[in-house]
Design an enzyme around this catalytic site. Structure first.
Site, PDB file in Angstrom:
ATOM      1  N   TYR A 857       0.563  -1.017   0.034  1.00  0.00           N
ATOM      2  CA  TYR A 857       0.119   0.110   0.107  1.00  0.00           C
ATOM      3  C   TYR A 857       0.796   1.608   0.125  1.00  0.00           C
ATOM      4  CZ  TYR A 857      -4.051  -2.817   0.948  1.00  0.00           C
ATOM      5  OH  TYR A 857      -4.784  -3.905   0.422  1.00  0.00           O
ATOM      6  N   ILE A 858       1.668   1.551   0.771  1.00  0.00           N
ATOM      7  CA  ILE A 858       2.918   2.754   0.746  1.00  0.00           C
ATOM      8  C   ILE A 858       3.791   2.608  -0.353  1.00  0.00           C
ATOM      9  CG2 ILE A 858       4.499   3.946   2.117  1.00  0.00           C
ATOM     10  CD1 ILE A 858       2.952   2.482   4.659  1.00  0.00           C
TER      11      ILE A 858
END
Length: 898
Positions: A857-858
């Site tokens: 996600y990051i």
């Protein structure tokens, strides 16, 4: 945990209260949520229930539109009772609806009425007993590699108004709702064209020997294709070079070329993404070895009697026997499913001595368990040389499968090992846990390889189920597992070019959302008060996806886990507490419980009250919203926008804002790492990446505390030694006189005894290695007296320490000057300080998984840029596997902004 307030000016307000959730699970507060623009706790006419609004105003508080004569239609103000505030929209619209010119009355159209008011239950509002498979694709996996025949047919393009379809534009194929692997075909790459990500990356480092240009790259690849040896031919033999020096030089050049190939620089922004590769060669998959029967003395018992099982049944019994002391073997559902499948196997392969097995409780698997435990102990007790030989044999067996040739380049293969048979464990509360996973054979496997490439030979007898040549997918092998009937695939490794290109496209798509998010939020905020029920429900669902990073949710089959997302929330999943508190409690992905207490805007609270009206347990809360419809709506704002893109965007924005907030440029590296983990923890909380506290957590923390006390023990020895040499320092420096905490005589005695024991064991192991080395080199082995002398010296030293316990006059084992002791004390104080940070970090993260957010996600460029900017070694915040997975991110500029 700290409250998180994010700036709205950047269009990135994500959390409002990112940490209010997990509420009671983490013991945190649920207050402090900042309202959306245009809504708040003060009720304006815009926020009031439709039944209480004046007829002379529209839903946004403005005057009604003209009726065509230049005048607005006249309306009388209508008063309603407070009870109407709780009424469904459909019951309040008759007094305010203004039919459009030419509109035809549709008495059967109930778009503005909850389905509960039309048929008593939602279209999808039925109780579900559905479950999800353990090994089903995770979030970072997708269906882009599904064969074309299984993909949905493309939709027809809209007419341009002249009876013809507009010309099809050459645009990059966007990822689907759960897709991140829509890779650009390598054959269609344009080296001159670079993705948006390239703007944030430094120029490629060129080889010193010659400039790296598209032409030279292409030439090298062509030469490599001609000179490369098929990996299949290389299985047992390697081409012998007549000139050893030339061969070594060629290998060095090949390795340099592979290392210099940077796929992210060749990534093209055009192309339809249909073709993924041109040539593909590989050695297939590695099947596990066949089952070896247990010794004749090891038998399962039934009612105390040995059962003579054939190999097929014995193998299944052994699966349960090996897990006898685990929680799985004690689980009722696990035992039930295992025994059902075990009986099926016994029908085909009954015991040789005729014993009828009718009850699992009468089965005794203890002999099998003890045998497997003994085998594990033997393997653990092997010498270093024996373990090295076993590893060498294992590596030799796996070597042909480690890599493939993709368009002439050597690429690493991911999960080339075929999963061995066993018992399905599942994740969370899974109803199929304990079921038998059957052994796989070549006849179960579909192989995908380049046309004209040599077909690999299985490592066990058998023929492939099918061999295909589909260059529109990136998987190398495909099979269907028997427990849930899902297809499983062998892909390239995470650090491969195809996976890397997919990752770049995913994070660039999330960055693109920045351009559209403000307009989207403005529109769905306005729709929160829409007179059309479908629009109001959709706006509320988008609010939850945007604010709290909920997954969209999909319909589940009867044999899948009863996990839900935003669109599939049911009546019982949301509890309301006046005036503005919602409690969400449901099973999320992987059957992980999602529990969050949210303080929401008044309008959201009102909407949920309306959506629940007339419904009961089992009914869908958003009965007018589907995942497909929701994603179609989102894509009207940005091509390829889905709920998953929101999660990636939210996670990246939150991480960057938290890093800026928590990082002190003047802090030590240890303090910066703690700040990074705290920022990552906020992301994990936002995305509900929870985990249960492990059983060994308390023991692990105690071990860390013991290590901290051991450091304090060392400090105490150094401090006493310094004061022994420089007694005048007692009055000048108080920190040298103060005693270390947590150190008492009993603990010191135990610690010194453990140190004595460990040092003796270390000396004995070193002596054994010296003997092995001497024997291998044909030299005389050291005598036992050498070992005895070393052990005697150790005992002498610890006997001396024992005498010093009651005294503060200390002598170090190796004499040091006062200056050297001072230096050692300073270094030790720094170690103690940093280790305390590690203990704090571990304790704070015991209920949150920090790996998933960094993996999926990051945007890794945020992490790499932060590490460069603040002088933190990248390996301190990204694991080796993630550095391999994101090589394109490591080269980012320190000033990169998501």
């Amino acid at each position: 945990m700290a409250q998180v307030a994010l700036s709205d000016s950047q269009g990135d307000n994500r959390l409002a209260t990112a940490t209010n959730g997990r509420a009671k699970a983490n013991g945190s507060n649920a207050n402090g949520k900042r309202p959306l623009a245009g809504s708040g706790s003060d009720l304006t006419d815009d926020d009031m229930p439709l039944a209480k609004r004046a007829k002379g105003t529209t839903t946004n508080g403005s005057a009604p539109a003209a009726n065509g004569n230049g005048k607005a239609p006249k309306r009388k103000a209508v008063e309603s009772s407070d009870s109407e505030d709780d009424m469904p929209i459909a019951q309040t619209l008759k007094s305010v609806a203004v039919p459009m010119p030419g509109a035809v009355e549709q008495p059967d159209d109930n778009d503005d009425v909850p389905l509960a008011k039309t048929n008593g239950r939602g279209a999808r509002g039925h109780p579900r007993q559905s479950y999800k498979e353990e090994s089903q694709s995770t979030e970072d996996e997708d269906d882009s590699d599904v064969p074309i025949a299984k993909k949905a047919a493309p939709k027809k393009r809209a007419s341009n108004g002249k009876g013809k379809q507009p010309p099809k534009k050459m645009v990059k194929k966007e990822e689907s709702d759960e897709s991140s692997d829509e890779d650009v075909p390598l054959s269609q790459k344009t080296p001159a064209a670079k993705p948006k990500a390239a703007a944030a990356m430094p120029a490629a480092k060129k080889r010193k020997s010659e400039p790296t240009t598209p032409a030279t790259k292409k030439a090298k690849v062509e030469v490599k294709k001609e000179e490369s040896v098929s990996p299949v031919k290389a299985r047992g033999k390697k081409a012998k070079s007549e000139d050893a020096d030339a061969d070594a030089q060629a290998k060095a050049e090949e390795a340099e070329e592979e290392e210099s190939y940077k796929y992210w620089e060749a990534l093209t922004a055009a192309g339809d993404g249909s073709q993924k590769w041109t040539t593909l060669e590989h050695n297939g998959v590695l099947f596990p070895p066949p089952y070896q029967s247990l010794p004749s003395t090891v038998k399962m018992l039934y009612e105390g009697k040995p059962v003579d099982l054939p190999p097929e049944s014995e193998e299944v019994a052994g699966f349960f026997g090996a897990m006898l002391e685990t929680d799985h073997a004690q689980d009722a559902k696990f035992r039930e499913n295992f025994f059902d499948d075990f009986k099926t196997v016994l029908e085909k392969h009954p015991p040789k001595n005729g014993i009828k097995i009718k009850s699992l409780d009468k089965c005794d698997f203890r002999p099998m368990y003890e045998y497997y435990e003994a085998e594990r102990a033997k393997k653990k007790a092997l010498s270093a040389a024996e373990k090295k030989e076993l590893k060498k044999a294992k590596d030799l067996l796996e070597e042909p499968y480690l890599h493939c040739l993709l368009d002439g380049r050597k690429e690493k293969v991911g999960n080339f090992r075929v999963e061995p048979p066993g018992l399905f464990r599942g994740r969370g509360v899974h109803p199929k846990k304990g079921k038998l996973k059957l052994r796989l054979y070549p006849e179960d496997m579909i192989i995908n390889i380049g046309e004209g490439a040599k077909i690999p030979v299985p490592n066990i007898p058998g023929k492939w189920k099918e061999v295909i040549h589909d260059n529109t997918v990136t998987w190398l092998a495909n099979w269907k597992e028997n427990v849930n009937g899902n297809s499983k695939y062998v892909f390239l490794a995470a650090g491969s070019s195809l996976k890397g290109q997919s990752d770049i496209a995913k994070f660039e798509k999330a960055r693109e959302l920045k351009k559209h998010v403000a307009r989207l939020r403005k529109d769905y905020t306005a729709d929160l008060t829409s007179k059309v029920m479908a629009d109001r429900q959709r706006a509320t669902a988008v609010y939850f996806i945007d604010r709290y990073a909920l997954r969209a949710g999909n319909e589940k089959g009867d044999d899948e886990a009863d996990t839900v997302g935003c669109c599939s929330l049911r009546y019982e999943h949301v509890t309301m507490e006046k005036p503005d508190k919602l409690i969400l409690d449901f099973l999320g992905k992987d059957s992980i419980r999602y529990y969050n207490e949210l303080k929401v805007e008044i309008q959201i609270f009102k909407n949920i009250r309306i959506f629940k009206d007339g419904k009961s347990i089992g009914d869908d809360l958003f009965d007018r919203v589907t995942t497909t419809g929701l994603n179609k709506y989102l894509q009207s704002y940005m091509k390829g926008l889905t709920a998953k893109v929101f999660r990636t965007y939210n996670a990246s924005v939150t991480c960057q804002q938290q890093l800026e907030k928590l990082t002190d440029p003047n802090a030590t590296v240890a303090e910066k790492i703690l700040a990074f983990n705290r920022a990552n923890r906020e992301v994990a909380i936002l995305c509900n990446h929870q985990r249960t506290v492990s059983k060994g957590f308390a023991a692990s923390m105690e071990k860390m505390n013991d290590k901290l006390r051991a450091l304090k023990y060392q400090r105490r020895k150094l401090r006493y030694a310094l004061l022994t040499q420089e007694p005048q320092l007692k009055k000048k420096r108080k920190e040298l006189v103060e005693e270390e905490s947590d150190l008492d005589d009993e603990w010191i005695a135990t610690h010194e005894d453990e140190l004595r024991k460990k040092e003796i064991e270390k000396t004995e192991k070193k002596f054994e290695k010296e003997k092995e080395k001497a024997a291998a080199e044909g030299e005389e082995e050291p005598k036992a007296s050498v070992l005895n002398d070393r052990i005697a010296a150790i005992n002498e030293e610890y006997d001396r320490l024992k005498k010093e316990r009651g005294s503060k006059n200390v002598e170090l084992k190796s004499a040091k000057s006062a200056e050297k002791i001072e230096e050692a004390l300073e270094k030790l104080d720094e170690r103690i300080k940093n280790f305390r940070y590690q203990i704090t970090d571990k304790d704070e993260g015991k209920e949150v998984s920090l790996t998933t957010s960094k993996t999926n996600y990051i945007d890794p460029r945020i992490i790499a840029a932060w590490a460069k900017k603040h002088g933190v070694p990248i390996e301190k915040v990204l694991s080796k596997s993630l550095i391999t997975k994101f090589p394109w991110a490591v080269e980012v500029d320190p000033d990169f902004v998501f």
